[in-house]
Each structure stands twice: as structure tokens, then as C-alpha cells.
Motif scaffolding. Structure first.
Motif, PDB file in Angstrom:
ATOM      1  N   VAL A  96      37.707  21.098  38.032  1.00 53.09           N
ATOM      2  CA  VAL A  96      37.909  22.254  38.734  1.00 53.09           C
ATOM      3  C   VAL A  96      38.577  21.685  40.182  1.00 53.09           C
ATOM      4  O   VAL A  96      39.621  22.138  40.601  1.00 53.09           O
ATOM      5  N   GLN A  97      37.998  20.768  40.794  1.00 53.26           N
ATOM      6  CA  GLN A  97      38.360  20.280  42.183  1.00 53.26           C
ATOM      7  C   GLN A  97      39.829  19.502  42.000  1.00 53.26           C
ATOM      8  O   GLN A  97      40.847  19.640  42.668  1.00 53.26           O
ATOM      9  N   ALA A  98      39.931  18.893  40.930  1.00 54.02           N
ATOM     10  CA  ALA A  98      41.207  18.048  40.543  1.00 54.02           C
ATOM     11  C   ALA A  98      42.323  18.970  40.209  1.00 54.02           C
ATOM     12  O   ALA A  98      43.341  18.867  40.583  1.00 54.02           O
ATOM     13  N   MET A  99      41.978  19.866  39.419  1.00 53.55           N
ATOM     14  CA  MET A  99      42.827  20.991  38.939  1.00 53.55           C
ATOM     15  C   MET A  99      43.416  21.827  40.350  1.00 53.55           C
ATOM     16  O   MET A  99      44.762  21.922  40.420  1.00 53.55           O
ATOM     17  N   ILE A 100      42.579  22.098  41.438  1.00 52.72           N
ATOM     18  CA  ILE A 100      43.016  22.838  42.562  1.00 52.72           C
ATOM     19  C   ILE A 100      43.787  21.766  43.563  1.00 52.72           C
ATOM     20  O   ILE A 100      44.905  22.089  43.943  1.00 52.72           O
ATOM     21  N   LEU A 101      43.235  20.591  43.633  1.00 48.95           N
ATOM     22  CA  LEU A 101      44.080  19.658  44.444  1.00 48.95           C
ATOM     23  C   LEU A 101      45.347  19.309  44.109  1.00 48.95           C
ATOM     24  O   LEU A 101      46.229  19.076  44.791  1.00 48.95           O
ATOM     25  N   SER A 102      45.642  19.493  42.805  1.00 50.45           N
ATOM     26  CA  SER A 102      46.930  19.114  42.097  1.00 50.45           C
ATOM     27  C   SER A 102      47.941  20.329  42.291  1.00 50.45           C
ATOM     28  O   SER A 102      49.183  19.734  42.198  1.00 50.45           O
ATOM     29  N   VAL A 103      47.560  21.325  42.574  1.00 55.08           N
ATOM     30  CA  VAL A 103      48.650  22.317  42.956  1.00 55.08           C
ATOM     31  C   VAL A 103      48.580  22.770  44.403  1.00 55.08           C
ATOM     32  O   VAL A 103      49.491  23.530  44.884  1.00 55.08           O
ATOM     33  N   CYS A 104      47.635  22.827  44.968  1.00 55.31           N
ATOM     34  CA  CYS A 104      47.480  23.427  46.565  1.00 55.31           C
ATOM     35  C   CYS A 104      47.081  22.313  47.645  1.00 55.31           C
ATOM     36  O   CYS A 104      46.226  21.268  47.360  1.00 55.31           O
ATOM     37  N   GLY A 105      47.883  22.745  48.660  1.00 52.40           N
ATOM     38  CA  GLY A 105      47.448  21.717  49.882  1.00 52.40           C
ATOM     39  C   GLY A 105      47.051  22.706  50.991  1.00 52.40           C
ATOM     40  O   GLY A 105      46.601  23.757  50.747  1.00 52.40           O
ATOM     41  N   ARG A 106      46.892  22.401  52.157  1.00 53.61           N
ATOM     42  CA  ARG A 106      46.536  22.965  53.393  1.00 53.61           C
ATOM     43  C   ARG A 106      47.470  24.221  53.667  1.00 53.61           C
ATOM     44  O   ARG A 106      48.459  24.330  53.618  1.00 53.61           O
ATOM     45  N   ASN A 107      46.452  25.547  53.679  1.00 55.32           N
ATOM     46  CA  ASN A 107      47.267  26.587  53.966  1.00 55.32           C
ATOM     47  C   ASN A 107      47.844  27.353  52.773  1.00 55.32           C
ATOM     48  O   ASN A 107      48.396  28.390  52.971  1.00 55.32           O
ATOM     49  N   ASP A 220      48.938  26.116  33.112  1.00 51.08           N
ATOM     50  CA  ASP A 220      49.217  24.920  33.314  1.00 51.08           C
ATOM     51  C   ASP A 220      48.040  23.873  33.593  1.00 51.08           C
ATOM     52  O   ASP A 220      48.557  22.551  33.231  1.00 51.08           O
ATOM     53  N   LEU A 221      46.947  24.332  33.722  1.00 59.19           N
ATOM     54  CA  LEU A 221      45.774  23.254  33.847  1.00 59.19           C
ATOM     55  C   LEU A 221      44.792  23.953  33.387  1.00 59.19           C
ATOM     56  O   LEU A 221      44.518  25.435  33.804  1.00 59.19           O
ATOM     57  N   ALA A 222      43.510  23.305  32.649  1.00 68.63           N
ATOM     58  CA  ALA A 222      42.526  23.869  32.488  1.00 68.63           C
ATOM     59  C   ALA A 222      41.309  22.938  32.536  1.00 68.63           C
ATOM     60  O   ALA A 222      41.266  22.036  32.123  1.00 68.63           O
ATOM     61  N   MET A 245      53.366  20.168  33.978  1.00 71.84           N
ATOM     62  CA  MET A 245      52.440  19.157  35.022  1.00 71.84           C
ATOM     63  C   MET A 245      52.792  17.760  34.916  1.00 71.84           C
ATOM     64  O   MET A 245      52.874  17.186  33.804  1.00 71.84           O
ATOM     65  N   SER A 246      52.788  16.887  36.063  1.00 72.59           N
ATOM     66  CA  SER A 246      53.035  15.613  36.079  1.00 72.59           C
ATOM     67  C   SER A 246      51.572  14.855  35.782  1.00 72.59           C
ATOM     68  O   SER A 246      50.733  14.814  36.585  1.00 72.59           O
ATOM     69  N   GLU A 247      51.763  14.017  34.915  1.00 71.63           N
ATOM     70  CA  GLU A 247      50.402  13.285  34.225  1.00 71.63           C
ATOM     71  C   GLU A 247      49.865  12.447  35.411  1.00 71.63           C
ATOM     72  O   GLU A 247      48.913  12.306  35.937  1.00 71.63           O
ATOM     73  N   GLY A 248      51.123  11.662  36.236  1.00 75.30           N
ATOM     74  CA  GLY A 248      50.684  10.697  37.347  1.00 75.30           C
ATOM     75  C   GLY A 248      50.308  11.577  38.589  1.00 75.30           C
ATOM     76  O   GLY A 248      49.354  10.942  39.229  1.00 75.30           O
ATOM     77  N   HIS A 249      50.613  12.444  38.806  1.00 76.24           N
ATOM     78  CA  HIS A 249      50.154  13.243  39.990  1.00 76.24           C
ATOM     79  C   HIS A 249      48.894  13.809  39.730  1.00 76.24           C
ATOM     80  O   HIS A 249      47.968  13.544  40.736  1.00 76.24           O
ATOM     81  N   ILE A 250      48.379  14.436  38.536  1.00 82.02           N
ATOM     82  CA  ILE A 250      46.992  14.711  38.267  1.00 82.02           C
ATOM     83  C   ILE A 250      46.191  13.618  38.662  1.00 82.02           C
ATOM     84  O   ILE A 250      44.967  13.826  39.052  1.00 82.02           O
ATOM     85  N   ARG A 251      46.232  12.469  37.925  1.00 82.51           N
ATOM     86  CA  ARG A 251      45.730  11.100  37.988  1.00 82.51           C
ATOM     87  C   ARG A 251      45.389  10.798  39.429  1.00 82.51           C
ATOM     88  O   ARG A 251      44.292  10.542  39.835  1.00 82.51           O
ATOM     89  N   GLN A 252      46.358  10.996  40.293  1.00 81.83           N
ATOM     90  CA  GLN A 252      46.092  10.468  41.561  1.00 81.83           C
ATOM     91  C   GLN A 252      44.994  11.575  42.141  1.00 81.83           C
ATOM     92  O   GLN A 252      44.185  11.169  42.912  1.00 81.83           O
ATOM     93  N   MET A 253      44.988  12.827  41.964  1.00 83.19           N
ATOM     94  CA  MET A 253      44.119  13.833  42.590  1.00 83.19           C
ATOM     95  C   MET A 253      42.897  13.461  42.092  1.00 83.19           C
ATOM     96  O   MET A 253      41.929  13.523  42.867  1.00 83.19           O
TER      97      MET A 253
END
Length: 489
Positions: A96-107, A220-222, A245-253
Motif C-alpha cells: 500500500v505504501q509503495a502504491m501511494i508513493l508511486s503516484v503521490c508527492g507532497r501536497n 492502475d495499481l493494486a 504504470m512505469s515498472e522502473g518507477h514503482i521499483r524505485q518507490m
């Protein structure tokens, strides 16, 4: 890379090959295949401890998989109908944390129901996202939150066109499903991603005549809790991604928070469980449905209980219902769900998933048999005969609408003060208070503490609910935001 099919379990097969080679370990873990900790071997067995190994070239690396772990993830993506899948060893909390970090930033804004798991709010604390809550309806008799109505989601999207995503529970702990396909269409039409918390929805990908899965609905994510209904070891999970979704971006998150020492026992359990579900999932979950429906019928014949099901469906706030969820309303016998939960465990050696103020959840899955169902039904009949009470008590709904004053992140990191709970009315909470399980916050950082919330906490305490989340383990004091701090937030 070697070619695999759904009949393979690449990680498990690689572990077996490695074990057969009898490699001498001069790496971690320090128990050295159990030789340094015989008590651990006695507890878990030699084979299990012998497979508790570190990342190495023949076994791949979870942080940057290129061989057997990557193959296992590709097979999981194929089995679940996703573009990408990621093995997660920090539980569905990490998914769940990686899912939200992958699409949301500060504010950044995220639209979501308030009856989310604490991991969702924790993720907002980490990334600084701003919640836009869609307050779900409450079934006044059952006292449980329902799904999000489409009218509410549409209103939230139109009032917050800059929101980055919409998060949906699919299903809730109680089995309630929102209209996920229409939410996906609406959100995508406004350029927003759709995230699904499917902690309790693994079986939706393999069962027949069950609610639609997130990937099938176009999310998009589950985040999928394989260890709950999928049969893998506790703390193992999957994060699924759609083609947008970008596989590489999600992996970084993922790598921001997930361990660099991934457990091969957990990964192998995911690998084996995926294979089992791909090969036998439809048959297994058809049996689970039959068991749950049999239990529901027998429990309702006892009288006083209500093992509710598809009759709740109204096409909107209850768009569908997951019949594998054996949710039981206990108010009719004069006992809170948590009281029945305690009686089943203490008097009959039956451990159910959780009890709240009005409901009990018995989790039925692939490891259950008819004889266990019959034992549960018999025990519930005995609980009614021996312990039922006459009269009523104050009925407090499970869901209380929050008033968000500041973001979870700002409240969590703000200057704070500790007050006796009775003196906190009107203040802004800077920590969590929840009944666990299920782990849905009564209070979360950034929310105003109201009289109704304080009454609910006290009532839950009286009924024996396990209150968690606050710094004070007894929840006699609460941390609140220093009032002077609010002026500059």
C-alpha cells in the motif's frame, strides 16, 4: 533467462537446486543453515532453516531482480492479469505504501474513503499527500461503513480536479465492494490513477461469480494480500500494476522502504502459492464459496445472528458483496461482536479474525474444511444459549465522519503535547487510535477530536476492543498538536 510456465515455481526450484549443492556459507544469516541456533531448527525444521539464505547470484536479488525472482514476478503478473507484479516481503502495508508513493508527492491530493487501513494514512505521512475523504454511508443496523457512492466520487473529483488518484477498498473487511469499473472510468476520464487496496481480495482473481478484481476493472495499481486468502506465508504480498504504470518507477518507490534482505522463505511461499492458485484456484475458491454459504445458512438458522450476504447489494454503495466473507451481526443476541469473539476463543478454542462493536468476522479460505465450519456453527449456538443478554445498549456506528484540520504528515511531525484523553475534545490529534483488528482508525493524525469520537473510544474500551496506535499503550492520554503550531500550518 530460462523459460517458465505457470506449472513452475522459479524461486522455489532455485532454492532446491542451491540446497542440493551443499554450499559452505561464509555469508549471512549468521545461524549458518541452523547450525548456530539448534532451538530454531527444532522450532522450524532443518529444511526451512536451511532455505533461510541471503541474496546471491544463483538466487537473484529482490531489489533488482534479473533472473528467478524476475521470472516469478512475470508469472504472477500473468496469473493475475497485470502488466507487472512485484513480490513484497513487508506485508500488504509495504504494498500500500509503495502504491501511494508511486503516484503521490507532497501536497498532492488523493481521493479515498475514510474507512481505509492505517497503512494508507501512514503512506500519506511519508509522502505528504493531502486526503480528500469520501465519507461512506453507514448501514445503520449493522453499524458498518459501506462503499463509495458514485455521486460522492463524482463530486469529489469535480471539486478536486487536481487530485492525483482515487483509492478504493476492494473489498472492505466486511465484504462490501464499490462500483470499481465505473470509478475507474470516471477517474481515468479526469486524468487520475485508480489504486485498489485488495488486502482481502486475492481470491477475486481466481474465483467465479465473485466481485470483479482491480486489474480486470482497469485499475492502475493494486495491493494484494496473498497471505490472507491466497495461502502464502504471513507478511508476503503482491503489488500489481496495469500498463499505464512505469515498472522502473514503482521499483524505485518500493526500494525506498522495503528491506534489502528479502526473505527467501516469504518469496518462495509467494511463488508456490501463485502456482497453486494458477493451477487450482478456481476449484479451490469454488469450495470456499460453498463452505461460506453453508456456514451462513446454518448460522442464520440459529436465530439472533445475521450472517449477511448479497441481500445488502443496492447497486451503488453496496455494488457487490464478497460471499467468502463470513461477516456475522451479533446484536440480536445482546452481545457485541468483540464479546462473541472473546467467548469463541476463551470458551471454545476458536479464533476468528476480529470482532467489532456489532459484528464478527470468521475468515473462510482454502485451508478450511466442513468439520471446522460445523464446529464454529455449534459454538455460536452454544454462545447464544449460554451467554445471550436481554435488552439493548447504546448503538455506536463503526464509522465516524472525520474533520480533517491539517494533513496527516503535518500533524504527525508537528510540535505536540500529551493530554488526558478526557481533555482532548476540540483538539487536533497527532497520532492514531484504532481497534485492531481490523486496523481502521477511529482517529488519525490531523483530525479533530470530537465528543462522539471520545464516547466511541470509551464504549469500545468497555466492550473489550483492543485499542492501539497511540503512544500511550493504555490510550488514557493522547498526543495533540500544539495549538500555537496550528497558526503557521
Amino acid at each position: 533467462m530460462k523459460s517458465y510456465t505457470q506449472k513452475n515455481a522459479p524461486i522455489y526450484e532455485a532454492l532446491e537446486e542451491f540446497r542440493a549443492r551443499r554450499v559452505v556459507p561464509f555469508d549471512v544469516p549468521g545461524h549458518k543453515r541452523g547450525r548456530g541456533n539448534p532451538e530454531l531448527v527444532e522450532l522450524l525444521g532443518q529444511k526451512c532453516v536451511g532455505l533461510d539464505v541471503n541474496s546471491m547470484k544463483p538466487l537473484d536479488n529482490l531489489c533488482h531482480p534479473v533472473s528467478v525472482i524476475r521470472a516469478a514476478e512475470e508469472l504472477a503478473a500473468e496469473a493475475f492479469g497485470a502488466a507487472h507484479a512485484f513480490l513484497m516481503v513487508g506485508g500488504t502495508t509495504s504494498s500500500v505504501q509503495a502504491m501511494i508513493l508511486s503516484v503521490c508527492g507532497r501536497n498532492d491530493k488523493i481521493i479515498l474513503p475514510r474507512n481505509v487501513h492505517r497503512s494508507v494514512i501512514n503512506a500519506m505521512i511519508l509522502c505528504g499527500a493531502h486526503p480528500v475523504y469520501v465519507n461512506p454511508e453507514v448501514d445503520e443496523r449493522l453499524g458498518i461503513p459501506l462503499g463509495m457512492r458514485m455521486e460522492q466520487v463524482d463530486k469529489a473529483i469535480r471539486e478536486n480536479p487536481d487530485a492525483r488518484a482515487v483509492l478504493v477498498n476492494n473489498p472492505t473487511y466486511y465484504g462490501i465492494c464499490s462500483n470499481l469499473p465505473e470509478i475507474v472510468k470516471l477517474a481515468h476520464a479526469h486524468g487520475m490513477k485508480v489504486l485498489a487496496d485488495e488486502a482481502h481480495g486475492t481470491h477475486l482473481y481466481f474465483g467465479e461469480n465473485l466481485p470483479i478484481s482491480a486489474m480486470a476493472a482497469g485499475a492502475d495499481l493494486a495491493a494484494v494480500s496473498m497471505h490472507k486468502s491466497g495461502g502464502s506465508l504471513t507478511q508476503s504480498s503482491l503489488l500489481l500494476a496495469g500498463p499505464s504504470m512505469s515498472e522502473g518507477h514503482i521499483r524505485q518507490m518500493i526500494n525506498l522502504t522495503q528491506t534489502t534482505s528479502g526473505s527467501y522463505l516469504l518469496m518462495a511461499s509467494l511463488d508456490i502459492s501463485r502456482r497453486n492458485l494458477a493451477l487450482r484456484g478456481r476449484e479451490d475458491f469454488a469450495r470456499v464459496v460453498d463452505l461460506a454459504e453453508y456456514a451462513r445458512k446454518e448460522i442464520n438458522e440459529i436465530g439472533g445472528y445475521d450472517a449477511y450476504s448479497r441481500e445488502l447489494i443496492n447497486g451503488d454503495s453496496v455494488f457487490d458483496f464478497d460471499v467468502t466473507k463470513l461477516s456475522i451481526y451479533t446484536y440480536g443476541i445482546g452481545l457485541a461482536g468483540i464479546e462473541v469473539y472473546d467467548l469463541l476463543r476463551d470458551e471454545y478454542d476458536i479464533q476468528t479474525e476480529f470482532g467489532d462493536l456489532g459484528n464478527l468476522l470468521a475468515y473462510v479460505s482454502i485451508g478450511d474444511r466442513k468439520q471446522e465450519i460445523e464446529r464454529l456453527v455449534g459454538a455460536l449456538a452454544e454462545v447464544k444459549r449460554r451467554f445471550q443478554k436481554k435488552g439493548t445498549w447504546m448503538q455506536v456506528p463503526e464509522y465516524l465522519s472525520p474533520h480533517v484540520v491539517v494533513t496527516p504528515r503535518d500533524a504527525f511531525y508537528a510540535l505536540k503535547e500529551s493530554l488526558p484523553i478526557a481533555e482532548t475534545k476540540g483538539r487536533v490529534c497527532s497520532e492514531f487510535v484504532m481497534c485492531y483488528p481490523p486496523g481502521i482508525p477511529i482517529l488519525a493524525p490531523g483530525e479533530e477530536i470530537t465528543e462522539d469520537i471520545l464516547k466511541y473510544i470509551e464504549y469500545a474500551r468497555e466492550k473489550g476492543c483492543s485499542l492501539t496506535g497511540s503512544e500511550d499503550p493504555d490510550v488514557q492520554r493522547l498526543n495533540v498538536v500544539n495549538e500555537n503550531t496550528l497558526d503557521w500550518m
